[in-house]
Design a protein around this motif. Structure first.
Motif, PDB file in Angstrom:
ATOM      1  N   ARG A 149     118.130  24.572  58.828  1.00 15.06           N
ATOM      2  CA  ARG A 149     118.004  24.431  57.372  1.00 15.06           C
ATOM      3  C   ARG A 149     118.608  23.112  56.904  1.00 15.06           C
ATOM      4  N   ARG A 150     119.694  22.688  57.509  1.00 15.40           N
ATOM      5  CA  ARG A 150     120.319  21.421  57.119  1.00 15.40           C
ATOM      6  C   ARG A 150     119.398  20.242  57.451  1.00 15.40           C
ATOM      7  N   LEU A 151     118.731  20.325  58.597  1.00 14.69           N
ATOM      8  CA  LEU A 151     117.770  19.273  58.947  1.00 14.69           C
ATOM      9  C   LEU A 151     116.604  19.256  57.967  1.00 14.69           C
ATOM     10  N   GLU A 152     116.209  20.437  57.512  1.00 14.17           N
ATOM     11  CA  GLU A 152     115.141  20.516  56.514  1.00 14.17           C
ATOM     12  C   GLU A 152     115.597  19.901  55.187  1.00 14.17           C
ATOM     13  N   VAL A 153     116.874  20.063  54.857  1.00 12.68           N
ATOM     14  CA  VAL A 153     117.423  19.438  53.640  1.00 12.68           C
ATOM     15  C   VAL A 153     117.321  17.917  53.749  1.00 12.68           C
ATOM     16  N   ILE A 154     117.654  17.371  54.919  1.00 11.65           N
ATOM     17  CA  ILE A 154     117.528  15.925  55.134  1.00 11.65           C
ATOM     18  C   ILE A 154     116.084  15.489  54.893  1.00 11.65           C
ATOM     19  N   ARG A 155     115.145  16.263  55.444  1.00  9.11           N
ATOM     20  CA  ARG A 155     113.730  15.911  55.298  1.00  9.11           C
ATOM     21  C   ARG A 155     113.316  15.897  53.829  1.00  9.11           C
ATOM     22  N   GLN A 156     113.721  16.905  53.062  1.00  7.64           N
ATOM     23  CA  GLN A 156     113.314  16.986  51.661  1.00  7.64           C
ATOM     24  C   GLN A 156     113.994  15.916  50.810  1.00  7.64           C
ATOM     25  N   ALA A 201     117.029  10.858  58.279  1.00  5.64           N
ATOM     26  CA  ALA A 201     118.319  10.214  58.035  1.00  5.64           C
ATOM     27  C   ALA A 201     118.246   8.728  58.356  1.00  5.64           C
ATOM     28  N   THR A 202     118.934   7.924  57.569  1.00  3.23           N
ATOM     29  CA  THR A 202     118.940   6.475  57.785  1.00  3.23           C
ATOM     30  C   THR A 202     120.323   5.941  58.152  1.00  3.23           C
ATOM     31  N   GLU A 203     121.352   6.775  58.026  1.00  6.71           N
ATOM     32  CA  GLU A 203     122.683   6.363  58.427  1.00  6.71           C
ATOM     33  C   GLU A 203     123.398   7.536  59.082  1.00  6.71           C
ATOM     34  N   ALA A 204     124.483   7.247  59.802  1.00  7.67           N
ATOM     35  CA  ALA A 204     125.179   8.297  60.544  1.00  7.67           C
ATOM     36  C   ALA A 204     126.661   7.986  60.647  1.00  7.67           C
ATOM     37  N   SER A 205     127.442   9.054  60.771  1.00  5.90           N
ATOM     38  CA  SER A 205     128.890   8.921  60.945  1.00  5.90           C
ATOM     39  C   SER A 205     129.390  10.121  61.738  1.00  5.90           C
ATOM     40  N   ARG A 212     121.709  14.694  70.639  1.00  5.85           N
ATOM     41  CA  ARG A 212     120.672  15.583  70.119  1.00  5.85           C
ATOM     42  C   ARG A 212     120.749  15.705  68.601  1.00  5.85           C
ATOM     43  N   ILE A 213     121.953  15.781  68.067  1.00  2.00           N
ATOM     44  CA  ILE A 213     122.118  15.882  66.616  1.00  2.00           C
ATOM     45  C   ILE A 213     121.607  14.617  65.939  1.00  2.00           C
ATOM     46  N   LEU A 214     121.958  13.454  66.493  1.00  2.00           N
ATOM     47  CA  LEU A 214     121.484  12.195  65.910  1.00  2.00           C
ATOM     48  C   LEU A 214     119.971  12.065  66.039  1.00  2.00           C
ATOM     49  N   ASP A 215     119.414  12.445  67.168  1.00  4.66           N
ATOM     50  CA  ASP A 215     117.953  12.422  67.338  1.00  4.66           C
ATOM     51  C   ASP A 215     117.280  13.295  66.287  1.00  4.66           C
ATOM     52  N   SER A 216     117.816  14.490  66.086  1.00  6.50           N
ATOM     53  CA  SER A 216     117.236  15.425  65.125  1.00  6.50           C
ATOM     54  C   SER A 216     117.381  14.914  63.704  1.00  6.50           C
TER      55      SER A 216
END
Length: 382
Positions: free
Chosen positions: A237-244, A280-284, A270-274
């Protein structure tokens, strides 16, 4: 101590744990009562003069115990904008609409803050919450002060502004309305899908480069997530939130936080790939932090849910914290130190670079700010 399993023989057991076939917190709350909660106990706050201890009275009566319900009280804060000058935190100002968090993440570094309310950092932190309904009015007043200069406000860095009770209280929604009207920049961190409710406000602010969001993803393992962050949105669901959010043109990043050795550190790539695939355009990332009462709470949870991994997890944590459960030194508390911490940092950096995920992302605008006291509202006579 003869009953401690062999795999714990060389690992010091927390003082508050007993060994009888396995280690267990001496004041552990009945599992039927704490269904849907992460903490296994409710130890007294560190500022309390008296301590309570539960014990078995010898009566084997099977009682029908109701689960602990969430209780929300109103907190009338004198101010709403908190300020910090910590050299390893990338923001100077923050807002916390709530105190305590129903998500109940067992690793939450904010748990000890409940001690200032005379409450426990255990189950109290997850069930006895404080809402600040005056926050929007207080924010308007503080933004209207003469000489106020806008800088990005961080929301969600302590407790989640979109935790379940926000659905009823709508304090975060009102805060966003104030910030949007004042053209004030804000950076939001959450692990809740409830943020999608506010897409209208967020989209309008994004058009002016006034907002960005970070979605926290600790693990992609649904079972593990359910156990250690029981009332947060599921990983898919969190990945879907990123998509929306991405589809709504709202800058969004993924926060791998916290990274827990043995339990989740193997999932970094795997988390960064997903996250990248979702938009997502940035990561920490942040390494697991165990300040004050969080350490024994996490250990008890670990002993109950993953006893076979206890020694390995704690050994690696201490290898990154100078031999201790936690090192609060600036510059080390977020990332740790030592070979294993270096390895985690290198893996994260290499994966982020491969995927084109920025570390900082876009800078928000602070030159559009309009004080609420001069934005079309009537000025005070005196």
């Amino acid at each position: 101590m003869d009953d401690i399993p062999d795999f714990l023989a060389n690992e010091p057991i927390p003082d508050m744990a007993l060994a009888r076939g396995h280690a267990q917190h001496f004041s552990a709350v009945d599992q039927r009562v704490r269904r849907g909660r992460a903490a296994t106990s409710n130890p007294d706050g560190r500022f309390e003069k008296q301590a309570r201890e539960t014990f078995h009275d010898g009566w084997d009566i099977d009682e029908d115990l109701p689960p602990i319900k969430t209780d929300v009280q109103v907190e009338r804060a004198k101010s709403i904008i908190s300020r910090n000058d910590s050299p390893d935190i990338p923001f100077e100002r923050s807002i916390n609409p709530y105190r305590g968090c129903e998500h109940g993440c067992i690793y939450c570094f904010a748990r000890p803050s409940h001690g200032f309310m005379g409450l426990s950092s255990g189950l109290d932190f997850e069930t006895k919450l404080f809402a600040k309904p005056d926050a929007p009015r207080q924010l308007t007043r503080e933004l209207s002060k003469p000489g106020y200069h806008a800088k990005t406000l961080a929301i969600g860095t302590n407790t989640d502004p979109y935790q379940p009770i926000e659905k009823k209280w709508r304090i975060m929604r009102q805060i966003l309305e104030v910030l949007s009207a004042a053209n004030h920049p804000v950076a939001i961190t959450t692990k809740s899908a409830l943020i999608l409710r506010d897409l209208d406000l967020l989209s309008a602010m994004a058009e002016k480069r006034l907002v960005k969001v970070a979605i926290s993803v600790t693990t992609l393992d649904r079972k593990l997530s359910r156990s250690m962050e029981p009332r947060a949105a599921t990983p898919p669901r969190r990945l879907e939130v990123i998509r929306q959010l991405k589809e709504a043109s709202i800058p969004v990043g993924i926060s791998v936080a916290p990274v827990i050795p043995v339990l989740t550190d193997h999932e970094i790539e795997r988390i960064l790939d997903s996250g990248k695939a979702a938009g997502a355009t940035e990561a920490s990332y942040i390494l697991l932090r165990l300040p004050l009462e969080v350490a024994p709470l996490f250990k008890d949870w670990l002993l109950e849910n993953h006893p076979e991994r206890y020694r390995h997890v704690m050994s690696l944590i201490r290898s990154m914290r100078g031999g201790k459960d936690y090192d609060a030194e600036f510059g080390k508390r977020m990332k740790g130190s030592g070979p294993y911490a270096w390895q985690i940092a290198r893996r994260f950096d290499m994966a982020a670079k491969r995927l084109g995920l920025a570390k900082r992302g876009i800078a928000l605008r602070d030159d559009l700010f309009v004080s609420p006291g001069f934005g079309g509202t009537q000025l005070n006579l005196f």
